[in-house]
Design a protein around this motif. Sequence first.
Motif, short mmCIF file in Angstrom:
data_model
loop_
_atom_site.label_atom_id
_atom_site.label_comp_id
_atom_site.label_asym_id
_atom_site.label_seq_id
_atom_site.Cartn_x
_atom_site.Cartn_y
_atom_site.Cartn_z
N LEU A 1 14.51 51.88 -22.53
CA LEU A 1 13.08 51.84 -22.20
C LEU A 1 12.48 53.25 -22.31
N CYS A 2 13.22 54.23 -21.81
CA CYS A 2 12.74 55.62 -21.85
C CYS A 2 12.58 56.11 -23.28
N GLY B 1 15.66 57.86 -16.24
CA GLY B 1 15.39 56.42 -16.31
C GLY B 1 16.64 55.60 -16.05
N CYS C 1 7.29 56.09 -12.00
CA CYS C 1 7.67 54.94 -12.82
C CYS C 1 8.72 54.10 -12.09
N SER D 1 4.37 61.84 -18.28
CA SER D 1 4.94 62.13 -16.96
C SER D 1 5.58 60.87 -16.39
N CYS D 2 6.75 61.02 -15.79
CA CYS D 2 7.39 59.87 -15.13
C CYS D 2 6.87 59.72 -13.71
N PHE E 1 13.35 64.80 -20.67
CA PHE E 1 14.57 64.20 -20.12
C PHE E 1 15.45 65.31 -19.54
S1 SF4 Z 1 8.04 57.04 -17.41
FE1 SF4 Z 1 9.70 55.57 -16.89
S2 SF4 Z 1 10.27 54.63 -18.84
FE2 SF4 Z 1 9.08 56.49 -19.32
S3 SF4 Z 1 10.63 58.08 -19.60
FE3 SF4 Z 1 9.99 58.14 -17.44
S4 SF4 Z 1 11.47 56.81 -16.35
FE4 SF4 Z 1 11.64 56.38 -18.55
#
Ligand code: SF4
Length: 278
Positions: free
Chosen positions: A77-78, A72, A92, A85-86, A31
């Motif tokens: 949800l995150c 996100g 995503c 990996s996003c 993050f």
């Molecule tokens: S893949 Fe999507 S849901 Fe998962 S951390 Fe990344 S942005 Fe959030």
Amino acid sequence: AYEMIKFSVNLHRGCFGGCSFCTISAHQGKFVSSRSERSVLDEVRAITVMPGFKGYLSDLGGPSANMYRMGGRNEALCRRCSRPSCLFPAPCRNLRNDHRPLIELYRRVDRVPGIKKSFIGSGIRYDLFEKDDWEYLREVIRRHVSGRLKVAPEHTEDGVLKLMRKPSFALFRTLNERFGRICREEGLNYQLIPYFISSHPGCTERDMRRLSDETRRLHFRLEQVQDLTPTPMTLSSVMFYTGENPYTGEKVYVARSQEEKRRQKSYFFEWQKDRRKK
Ligand code: SF4
């Protein structure tokens, strides 16, 4: 090292790219934590009065150049998400990849008295661009490049790229075409500098030959290249030592000997032979 970075500013920490060979997400997190504009601008003002500063910031960046204020949309949800990996295998749908806060920050930095130019030296993640949204790239080319823009496709072969958790090389071709078009429109004679890795697990000599053919066809003379050094806490290292993809159990070819690694690396420099033949 300090000399290199003393006139650069870090805008954020963390990376949600999740490349298999990289440890950034292991030690900085997936993050992204972004600094406030005020904090960045205070640092920029402090740099302008440092001894030896001539008005040029060497980098406004982070682990990747363009993840500032991204993350996100739905954070709940995150928090439950287990994707490493996003961006891979596809961006995503919950990911907010709006480049406008970063463009606005670049512009505010450039308005600080004493700043003549700020460069973007960190690598740009081009898989963050929306299909038809090239505004960020244009802004970077116009105002923040010294002549060479670094990006990291890392390989040309999709089988290897998949194990690296990198996007298909088709996306790099699109970037290359768009980069050329923007430079022509802006009257700039700039170069795109791609980074590549040899001997990644799954990469055979045949893959390297194809990389060499493809990059020569696109008229690149490769220089920013490296042979994989397996780094602790990465998926690539697990595959390197076990010869297996831990997610699927499939066997993965690994070039381990010095000779195999040397041969793979030599394909980066085949373009020098073409030059000698001329
Ligand atoms: S893949 Fe999507 S849901 Fe998962 S951390 Fe990344 S942005 Fe959030």
